[in-house]
Design a protein around this motif. Structure first.
Motif, mmCIF file in Angstrom:
data_model
loop_
_atom_site.group_PDB
_atom_site.id
_atom_site.type_symbol
_atom_site.label_atom_id
_atom_site.label_comp_id
_atom_site.label_asym_id
_atom_site.label_seq_id
_atom_site.Cartn_x
_atom_site.Cartn_y
_atom_site.Cartn_z
ATOM 1 N N LYS A 51 15.393 50.050 2.914
ATOM 2 C CA LYS A 51 14.338 50.529 2.022
ATOM 3 C C LYS A 51 14.521 52.025 1.799
ATOM 4 O O LYS A 51 14.777 52.764 2.740
ATOM 5 C CB LYS A 51 12.994 50.263 2.700
ATOM 6 C CG LYS A 51 11.821 50.347 1.825
ATOM 7 C CD LYS A 51 10.578 49.694 2.412
ATOM 8 C CE LYS A 51 10.386 49.691 3.871
ATOM 9 N NZ LYS A 51 9.295 50.445 4.403
ATOM 10 N N GLU A 53 12.671 55.351 1.019
ATOM 11 C CA GLU A 53 11.344 55.962 0.980
ATOM 12 C C GLU A 53 11.287 56.883 -0.243
ATOM 13 O O GLU A 53 12.334 57.269 -0.785
ATOM 14 C CB GLU A 53 11.111 56.780 2.254
ATOM 15 C CG GLU A 53 11.174 55.976 3.539
ATOM 16 C CD GLU A 53 10.081 54.926 3.640
ATOM 17 O OE1 GLU A 53 9.011 55.129 3.052
ATOM 18 O OE2 GLU A 53 10.313 53.890 4.301
ATOM 19 N N PRO A 54 10.066 57.281 -0.666
ATOM 20 C CA PRO A 54 9.970 58.114 -1.881
ATOM 21 C C PRO A 54 10.824 59.381 -1.796
ATOM 22 O O PRO A 54 11.517 59.734 -2.756
ATOM 23 C CB PRO A 54 8.484 58.468 -1.958
ATOM 24 C CG PRO A 54 7.787 57.443 -1.146
ATOM 25 C CD PRO A 54 8.741 56.950 -0.116
ATOM 26 N N GLN A 56 13.495 59.857 -0.075
ATOM 27 C CA GLN A 56 14.914 59.499 -0.090
ATOM 28 C C GLN A 56 15.363 59.179 -1.515
ATOM 29 O O GLN A 56 16.455 59.585 -1.938
ATOM 30 C CB GLN A 56 15.162 58.310 0.845
ATOM 31 C CG GLN A 56 14.889 58.657 2.299
ATOM 32 C CD GLN A 56 14.878 57.456 3.220
ATOM 33 O OE1 GLN A 56 14.704 56.321 2.794
ATOM 34 N NE2 GLN A 56 15.045 57.706 4.519
ATOM 35 N N THR A 73 17.300 47.120 -7.194
ATOM 36 C CA THR A 73 16.283 47.233 -6.145
ATOM 37 C C THR A 73 15.031 46.468 -6.524
ATOM 38 O O THR A 73 14.818 46.125 -7.683
ATOM 39 C CB THR A 73 15.848 48.703 -5.938
ATOM 40 O OG1 THR A 73 15.356 49.196 -7.177
ATOM 41 C CG2 THR A 73 16.982 49.566 -5.440
ATOM 42 N N ARG A 75 11.066 47.114 -6.580
ATOM 43 C CA ARG A 75 10.193 48.285 -6.528
ATOM 44 C C ARG A 75 8.910 47.950 -5.771
ATOM 45 O O ARG A 75 8.315 46.905 -6.011
ATOM 46 C CB ARG A 75 9.848 48.683 -7.951
ATOM 47 C CG ARG A 75 9.667 50.154 -8.128
ATOM 48 C CD ARG A 75 9.609 50.477 -9.583
ATOM 49 N NE ARG A 75 10.958 50.557 -10.149
ATOM 50 C CZ ARG A 75 11.276 51.388 -11.125
ATOM 51 N NH1 ARG A 75 10.370 52.191 -11.621
ATOM 52 N NH2 ARG A 75 12.491 51.413 -11.602
ATOM 53 N N LEU A 93 2.589 54.304 -2.465
ATOM 54 C CA LEU A 93 3.918 54.880 -2.188
ATOM 55 C C LEU A 93 4.933 54.159 -3.041
ATOM 56 O O LEU A 93 4.928 52.935 -3.095
ATOM 57 C CB LEU A 93 4.318 54.624 -0.724
ATOM 58 C CG LEU A 93 3.667 55.417 0.395
ATOM 59 C CD1 LEU A 93 4.244 54.970 1.725
ATOM 60 C CD2 LEU A 93 3.926 56.890 0.196
ATOM 61 N N LYS A 94 5.834 54.914 -3.693
ATOM 62 C CA LYS A 94 6.868 54.240 -4.474
ATOM 63 C C LYS A 94 8.112 54.099 -3.594
ATOM 64 O O LYS A 94 8.733 55.104 -3.239
ATOM 65 C CB LYS A 94 7.169 55.050 -5.721
ATOM 66 C CG LYS A 94 7.403 54.140 -6.912
ATOM 67 C CD LYS A 94 8.137 54.812 -8.004
ATOM 68 C CE LYS A 94 7.253 55.579 -8.964
ATOM 69 N NZ LYS A 94 8.054 56.416 -9.858
ATOM 70 N N GLN A 95 8.419 52.876 -3.192
ATOM 71 C CA GLN A 95 9.616 52.648 -2.381
ATOM 72 C C GLN A 95 10.527 51.669 -3.131
ATOM 73 O O GLN A 95 10.090 50.981 -4.041
ATOM 74 C CB GLN A 95 9.240 52.031 -1.038
ATOM 75 C CG GLN A 95 8.305 52.876 -0.210
ATOM 76 C CD GLN A 95 7.898 52.160 1.068
ATOM 77 O OE1 GLN A 95 7.701 50.959 1.083
ATOM 78 N NE2 GLN A 95 7.746 52.914 2.133
ATOM 79 N N TYR A 96 11.782 51.596 -2.675
ATOM 80 C CA TYR A 96 12.742 50.674 -3.291
ATOM 81 C C TYR A 96 13.433 49.913 -2.178
ATOM 82 O O TYR A 96 13.953 50.533 -1.254
ATOM 83 C CB TYR A 96 13.789 51.436 -4.114
ATOM 84 C CG TYR A 96 13.186 52.303 -5.178
ATOM 85 C CD1 TYR A 96 12.940 51.785 -6.443
ATOM 86 C CD2 TYR A 96 12.852 53.620 -4.918
ATOM 87 C CE1 TYR A 96 12.371 52.576 -7.435
ATOM 88 C CE2 TYR A 96 12.283 54.417 -5.902
ATOM 89 C CZ TYR A 96 12.041 53.893 -7.156
ATOM 90 O OH TYR A 96 11.475 54.668 -8.121
ATOM 91 N N SER A 97 13.427 48.582 -2.279
ATOM 92 C CA SER A 97 14.082 47.817 -1.213
ATOM 93 C C SER A 97 15.408 47.255 -1.712
ATOM 94 O O SER A 97 15.545 46.902 -2.891
ATOM 95 C CB SER A 97 13.175 46.675 -0.748
ATOM 96 O OG SER A 97 13.014 45.749 -1.786
#
Ligand SMILES: Cc1cc2nc3c(=O)[nH]c(=O)nc-3n(C[C@H](O)[C@H](O)[C@H](O)COP(=O)(O)OP(=O)(O)OC[C@H]3O[C@@H](n4cnc5c(N)ncnc54)[C@H](O)[C@@H]3O)c2cc1C
Length: 640
Positions: A51, A53-54, A56, A73, A75, A93-97
């Motif tokens: 994942k 993190e924002p 990153q 990814t 979202r 939180l905007k994360q990308y997996s």
């Protein structure tokens, strides 16, 4: 050794993991000729960070590489904080997996032209001020001005260069990676959840759940050694072990099971010493490992690459890359701060879970209080004191729960005054809930236009109350009792962006975008109002996109007991009524929240949509059921 004119490349990067592949890309884009050496043509599926993190994603964007990853990814828009079976806060939180190997392979595939990929296992490096010589297992030799060592935790090259591994914490932690699914096969009602244990007796730091591809991925971070029988047991029986370690998790996310094999990854926490070597720089895990539970591995990598990309133009401007130049990389204040923070965070997390001293008991309490009281940030104490209104509501709730058994007994002998709810606010919902409970009307509760969730929560509570009241009577037939036990779901249909544009007449408060409330705020509100999210299905989006057969099939939506229509406009009510046509049955209650708007004109709004719907569906008839306030009218459906 070769002369500088005949070198194989200006820079050789050893190791094409995330650190190596990003460094090679960024340096090549600066115009350097780079050889990227790795024994494998593509990164194998490895359990590593999954994942971004924002911060990153931001760093990767700054390095110009995020765009390559984004299409692959999933979202994540918000993360629930879970504790003791409930959601204590929703973090936007905007994360990308993305699987680690996918991340690395996509970046490998998008390497710029200046990067030459070389298959090979580096066996030896001879370094000096001017020239570095890299020998592969095949016997081939490559030369360059600079070697970037990004070989991860495989440290034999470091040993041969005389570097020393400074182990800060052996067996720092172990991480488990697996996927879960709900037992009822429904989707989980969140993008991501970070779930904290209530006690640390199992040495669990936290469980991170997040959508990845079409799955719900789980990363569990535990402070145990790989030889611990608990670890082996977890790999063998993850369902039982999770149930034992986090018993109330299913209250928050629904009944679940582990659907993939469990992968594990353990780390020793270390940093390399003797790093000031001419012509060689270490980045990523090759220099210092991050504890997986801190989620700082990628942050360190991107910081290393960013700092390196600043250093290289200066280094290459003059001959030789001696230790003086190399030191400017390790002494960079941003790099040092990031590396130090990674170690501090790792130590903090470990102490929180493992340390039984008074000081750390206090830290634990400080972290748990906000989770218990439904607010606060992850590591900062921010006590949420309930407002007067909340206290009054809680007190009322406790008293009424205490009185409930007496009321139920008394009701069998006495005539008690009716609940205020039958004639007060949301009386249409209370009456509808009572009607469907007493008449055994099967189906779910559907609300179209939920705004901030007040009526949705009122409906939820009324339905549960009436079902409980009905089931307390002793005359239940077995079929009725069974009906009352079946789970009733509450569906929330909303654009979460307010009213749509449209050509029809409008009141001043019906402007496009009016009544907008974000999905997270809606969820937060209904949780505060006592709704259990496992009974809730949220269908976000404008009705032209969501009210279709696919939604019905996806959620196995077959029957509606109560339909609350609060979408104000004619244009919005039309698709709603079309959608419910095959869901209504004898006795279904339709509540039109805005029936009498537009000065009560039957040519506008909900009235017009309903009239036209009935004309198209002559098998349906509506019988007036309940009026509330100046504009709401409810009907029950009669099948002709
Ligand atoms: C279980 C686990 C979970 C994690 N979770 C997170 C997380 O959630 N968030 C986060 O930010 N970080 C996380 N991390 C940390 C993060 O995954 C690592 O920091 C990151 O993968 C390190 O990348 P790297 O490129 O330095 O090393 P690697 O990915 O290990 O790459 C090293 C490369 O070097 C190559 N290589 C090795 N020896 C040689 C040689 N002699 N010659 C040529 N090539 C060689 C290897 O083939 C490999 O391709 C996690 C780590 C683990 C173990």
């Amino acid at each position: 050794m070769n002369s500088l004119q005949n070198i194989s490349a200006e820079i050789i990067v050893v190791g094409a993991g995330l650190a190596g592949v990003t460094a090679a890309a960024v340096l090549a884009r600066q115009g350097r000729r780079v050889i990227l050496v790795d024994p494998r043509p593509s990164c194998l599926p490895l359990f590593r960070g999954e994942k971004l993190e924002p911060n990153q994603a931001e760093m990767l964007d700054k390095l110009g590489l995020l765009d390559h990853l984004l299409p692959q990814t999933r979202r994540i828009r918000e993360v629930w904080g879970g504790y003791n079976g409930r959601c204590f806060k929703i973090f936007p939180l905007k994360q990308y997996s993305m699987y680690y190997s996918d991340m690395v392979n996509v970046l490998r595939a998008h390497s710029p032209i200046g990067v030459e990929h070389k298959l090979g296992h580096v066996e030896h490096i001879a370094n000096g001020n001017e020239l570095q010589c890299v020998r592969l297992r095949s016997g081939e030799e490559l030369t360059s001005r600079l070697v970037v060592l990004a070989n991860g935790v495989c440290n034999h090259l470091q040993d041969s260069l005389g570097l020393h591994k400074d182990v800060i914490q052996k067996d720092q932690s172990i991480a488990f990676g697996f996927s879960i699914a709900r037992r009822d096969l429904r989707p989980f009602p969140f993008d991501a959840t970070t779930y904290y244990p209530t006690t640390y007796t199992e040495y669990i730091d936290y469980l991170a759940l997040f959508v990845m591809r079409q799955e719900m991925r789980a990363n569990l971070f535990v402070f145990r050694t790989a030889s611990d029988p608990w670890v082996r047991q977890f790999v063998k029986q993850p369902d039982q072990m999770l149930e034992r370690a986090l018993p109330k998790l299913s209250q928050l996310i629904g009944e679940y099971r582990v659907v993939t094999k469990v992968e594990t990854g353990r780390v020793d926490l270390y940093r390399m010493r003797g790093e000031l070597q001419p012509g060689i720089v270490l980045i990523g895990d090759a220099y210092q490992v991050a504890c997986p539970s801190t989620g700082m591995g990628f942050t360190k990598i991107f910081m290393d690459v960013d700092v390196l990309s600043q250093c290289v133009p200066e280094w290459f401007a003059t001959p030789g890359i001696g230790v003086g130049k190399i030191a400017s990389f390790y002494n960079n204040s941003r790099k040092q701060a990031t590396d130090a923070r990674a170690l501090e965070t790792a130590s903090f997390e470990r102490h929180v879970v493992m340390d039984r001293s008074i000081l750390w008991q206090f830290h634990r309490l400080k972290m748990h209080l906000p989770r218990m009281f439904g607010s606060g940030h992850f590591h900062h104490l921010k006590l949420h004191l309930p407002s007067r209104k909340e206290v009054v509501r809680m007190r009322r709730g406790i008293i009424s729960r205490m009185l409930r058994p007496f009321q139920l007994t008394a009701r069998r002998f006495l005539i008690l005054p009716e609940d205020k709810g039958y004639t007060g606010e949301h009386s249409c919902l209370h009456n509808a809930a009572a009607f469907v409970a007493w008449n055994q009307i099967e189906g779910d509760y559907l609300e179209f236009g939920v705004y901030q969730g007040d009526s949705f929560a009122a409906a939820y509570r009324a339905i549960h109350k009436e079902r409980a009241r009905r089931s307390s009577f002793l005359d239940n037939s077995p079929s009725h009792a069974r009906g009352l036990q079946t789970r009733l779901r509450c569906f929330a249909f909303d654009s979460f962006s307010g009213l749509p544009e449209g050509p029809g007449p409008r009141h001043a408060d019906y402007t496009p975008g009016a009544y907008a409330c974000t999905q997270s705020k809606f969820t937060r509100n209904i949780v505060k109002l006592g709704v259990d999210l496992k009974d809730v299905v949220v269908v976000p989006g404008f009705y032209d996109k969501t009210l279709n057969r696919h939604t019905k099939e996806q959620h196995e939506l077959r029957r509606a007991a109560i339909v609350m229509i609060d979408c104000d406009l004619f244009e919005s009510t039309v698709p709603v009524l079309e959608f419910v046509t095959d869901l209504v049955d004898q006795g279904t209650i339709l509540i039109f929240h805005d029936w009498f708007r537009f000065s009560g004109s039957p040519k506008c709004g909900e009235q017009r949509a309903c009239r036209e719907w009935l004309e198209r569906n002559p098998h349906l008839e509506l019988v007036e059921f309940w009026r509330e306030g100046p504009q709401s009218l409810s009907f029950l459906v009669n099948l002709r």
